[in-house]
Write a protein that holds these residues in place. Sequence first.
Motif, PDB file in Angstrom:
ATOM      1  N   TRP A 236      34.492  56.165  55.218  1.00 54.50           N
ATOM      2  CA  TRP A 236      33.121  55.775  55.554  1.00 54.50           C
ATOM      3  C   TRP A 236      32.128  56.343  54.533  1.00 54.50           C
ATOM      4  O   TRP A 236      31.152  55.682  54.161  1.00 54.50           O
ATOM      5  CB  TRP A 236      32.746  56.270  56.950  1.00 54.50           C
ATOM      6  N   GLU A 237      32.362  57.585  54.068  1.00 55.34           N
ATOM      7  CA  GLU A 237      31.476  58.160  53.051  1.00 55.34           C
ATOM      8  C   GLU A 237      31.487  57.313  51.783  1.00 55.34           C
ATOM      9  O   GLU A 237      30.432  57.021  51.199  1.00 55.34           O
ATOM     10  CB  GLU A 237      31.931  59.589  52.719  1.00 55.34           C
ATOM     11  N   THR A 304      36.619  41.943  53.729  1.00 51.77           N
ATOM     12  CA  THR A 304      37.670  42.613  52.972  1.00 51.77           C
ATOM     13  C   THR A 304      38.205  41.653  51.913  1.00 51.77           C
ATOM     14  O   THR A 304      38.022  40.429  52.020  1.00 51.77           O
ATOM     15  CB  THR A 304      38.815  43.044  53.904  1.00 51.77           C
ATOM     16  N   PRO A 305      38.859  42.165  50.870  1.00 55.11           N
ATOM     17  CA  PRO A 305      39.416  41.261  49.853  1.00 55.11           C
ATOM     18  C   PRO A 305      40.332  40.193  50.440  1.00 55.11           C
ATOM     19  O   PRO A 305      40.276  39.027  50.031  1.00 55.11           O
ATOM     20  CB  PRO A 305      40.185  42.216  48.929  1.00 55.11           C
ATOM     21  N   GLU A 306      41.179  40.572  51.414  1.00 51.00           N
ATOM     22  CA  GLU A 306      42.084  39.598  52.031  1.00 51.00           C
ATOM     23  C   GLU A 306      41.302  38.554  52.816  1.00 51.00           C
ATOM     24  O   GLU A 306      41.618  37.353  52.786  1.00 51.00           O
ATOM     25  CB  GLU A 306      43.082  40.305  52.945  1.00 51.00           C
ATOM     26  N   ARG A 326      35.904  48.711  49.583  1.00 49.48           N
ATOM     27  CA  ARG A 326      35.597  49.808  50.504  1.00 49.48           C
ATOM     28  C   ARG A 326      35.653  49.326  51.964  1.00 49.48           C
ATOM     29  O   ARG A 326      36.078  50.054  52.854  1.00 49.48           O
ATOM     30  CB  ARG A 326      34.208  50.379  50.212  1.00 49.48           C
ATOM     31  N   CYS A 327      35.221  48.098  52.234  1.00 43.11           N
ATOM     32  CA  CYS A 327      35.325  47.536  53.597  1.00 43.11           C
ATOM     33  C   CYS A 327      36.786  47.451  54.019  1.00 43.11           C
ATOM     34  O   CYS A 327      37.143  47.771  55.166  1.00 43.11           O
ATOM     35  CB  CYS A 327      34.687  46.144  53.646  1.00 43.11           C
ATOM     36  N   GLY A 328      37.654  47.023  53.094  1.00 45.23           N
ATOM     37  CA  GLY A 328      39.082  46.954  53.406  1.00 45.23           C
ATOM     38  C   GLY A 328      39.668  48.323  53.654  1.00 45.23           C
ATOM     39  O   GLY A 328      40.522  48.499  54.533  1.00 45.23           O
ATOM     40  N   GLU A 329      39.191  49.318  52.884  1.00 43.16           N
ATOM     41  CA  GLU A 329      39.690  50.683  53.062  1.00 43.16           C
ATOM     42  C   GLU A 329      39.298  51.229  54.435  1.00 43.16           C
ATOM     43  O   GLU A 329      40.105  51.862  55.124  1.00 43.16           O
ATOM     44  CB  GLU A 329      39.130  51.576  51.953  1.00 43.16           C
ATOM     45  N   VAL A 330      38.052  51.005  54.850  1.00 52.00           N
ATOM     46  CA  VAL A 330      37.606  51.453  56.182  1.00 52.00           C
ATOM     47  C   VAL A 330      38.469  50.811  57.269  1.00 52.00           C
ATOM     48  O   VAL A 330      38.935  51.477  58.197  1.00 52.00           O
ATOM     49  CB  VAL A 330      36.112  51.115  56.391  1.00 52.00           C
ATOM     50  N   LEU A 331      38.685  49.498  57.141  1.00 55.59           N
ATOM     51  CA  LEU A 331      39.488  48.791  58.144  1.00 55.59           C
ATOM     52  C   LEU A 331      40.904  49.345  58.196  1.00 55.59           C
ATOM     53  O   LEU A 331      41.466  49.554  59.282  1.00 55.59           O
ATOM     54  CB  LEU A 331      39.518  47.296  57.810  1.00 55.59           C
TER      55      LEU A 331
END
Length: 729
Positions: A236-237, A304-306, A326-331
């Motif tokens: 999130w950071e 997310t990229p996907e 970063r959105c994909g990483e959070v998910l």
Amino acid sequence: MNALDPWKLELGGTTLIEASAGTGKTHTLTTLYVRMLVERDLLPREILVVTYTEAAMAELRERVRQRIQEVIAAGEEGAKEGKEGSEVDPRLRALALEARRSAERRGGTDPLRRALREFDEAAIFTIHGFCQRTLKEHAFESGTAFDAELVPSSESLDRTLAHDLWARILEGEALPFLEWLRSGAGRRWQFEPEPLRRTLLSILGADEEMPVLPGSPPETDVPELDRRTKAVEASWERWVRSWHARGEIVKGKLLGKNDLNKSKYKNPSVWLSWIERWAEAISTAESLATVHALALPKWWEKLTPEGLESGTRKKGVVLEDEFFERCGEVLETIAALEEMRGRRALALRRRFVDEARKEARKRREERHLLYFDDLLCELRGALRPPEGDRLAEVLRGRYRFALIDEFQDTDPVQYEIFRRVWHEPDETAAGHGGLILIGDPKQAIYSFRGADVFTYLSARRDAGGRVHGLKTNWRSDAGLVRAVNALFGRVRQPFGLEGIGFDPVEARAGAEVGWSVPGRSGAGLRVLMAEREVVGAHLGQTVGKSCPLRFGRTDLMDAFARDVADLLDSGAEIDGRPIVPSDIAVLGRRNSELQRARRALEDMGIPCVDRGDADVFESREAWELASLLRAFLRPGDPALLRSALATAAHGVDASGFAEWTDASPALLALSERFAEYARIWSESGFGRAFEAWRRAEGVTERLLRFEDGERRLTNWLHLAELLRQIESE
């Protein structure tokens, strides 16, 4: 399943009688009862009859008494007419004569007349009443405290218990987990005091043996949980930093010209506004623990990229940016943490159940309390061998037969009691007594009153070859019976459970009703279909598996109201007279549906009365009654009197208020009448005062002038009855 003739059924052993609605269940029960009185020479106190509500018990008691009287009357010299002017049933006469001969052989009293004389001792109880009486009369055998106070509802204790255990169990949990559990995606576990009481304590009741899954709380790897929690906070950071650095670029890509599928990306501006708020909230928060209160929306995956790749048109350019990564990483990090948190939440719920069972019993014993569910469990425990053998023998000797009405509502605890005392698997024991279970297996699937369908199936196995069915519907029209048979008889398992099938019934002889509708089919069941293509054309959109809610709430309700209006205008008749609105009943699954149906009918000019179980205190009439009561209590206050006059019950409109000034003779006369109503209320109760007001002020006639007058009057009467009940308590 054997078709049942209650006059030929062997009295003894365990018998299951399956009875659909309207097939004469109560008539069958009372027939078996009078046969036991005569053929087994039993007293009313020796035949146990159990049902499930006080109202059902009172009705059953009266029906049994009437049946005894009917048999006695059938045996009177010269008796030619039976119930409702029909010919005397020869089987009733034969039973009455057998009772007379039995008395002559024994040199005693006719068992039917004796039963009528001693009927006040009849053992007809609710299930809780039977358990309470047994525990009280056999306190030594059951081990029940002599000074235990019976309390109808455990809700107060359960609510306190749920709050106490909730605080105790969460005391040592980490703050990020608590944020997730109480405000984030973990809310679906409903780990709050009131949901815990409603979804766990109210279902478990006092049955400490009810199986709970999982069998033991799943273990939680606390270090791994902490590691994944920190990974989520770190993701999130990075997400916030990326948004602050590239937010404007991301907005341009999503809102500008691109190759995204517009049906999937309809409102990206709304998503971006949420992202703005979240980034600001996380940046200014005192602790990163607050991020665990965020529940990702469904659209997050589309960023997310996907998600962007699958949401791009064929041969289009897929949007790329560090922020989307970063959105994909959070998910991804949240998904890895969710699985562990779910196991932890499940473990807490299981711990709550274990501790609640021990703590609830401890608190009940400390306060010397017994609740209705306790009665069942205490008696079940008292009957278990070897200590319970003596009590079971005593009950079997006291009640030779047990007739269980509405058996489909039975749960495992109740059936264990009945089975322990009266079930006789040995055919040679059939002549000594028995257990007769009467119910509708189709209703057992609904878990009404805590019923368990598998308990019903267990009882059917216990009955073996003594499973009988009532095959004649005495209530419904022949056309409807045929329609229901055709509808449910088309599939092998219409109720979705092996063992619960559909057995067709026949309509009573002469059940055809003289009704006709010109231009319509005479079928007993009509279904109005909403074709998907027609609905789509009407709404101007593609309709998927289900119609939009607004179509059901408006268009379908309007179509239903037009269908009713067409029926009333068609010249349809019942038994030679025109069909009127009061011949038509509307049933709905929800109160909101009934309210919409009522409005649709009223818009067509069709008067109707809403008899749903909606809260009448939310109605217009409740507000009007409050105005009336205030005027009763202060009849000298002109403002309160005018408020009462403004109600539909008095019918003074705005233009008429000019005549009701403070000093007007009409208002003074009204003040005197209201003072009289207040006096009646004080001396004779609210009911008398309400009826005096209703008659003297012409309320009924005035309300019925409205198009929905019957409903308004019904609400007034319902409210008055509720106030009477509260006053009497």
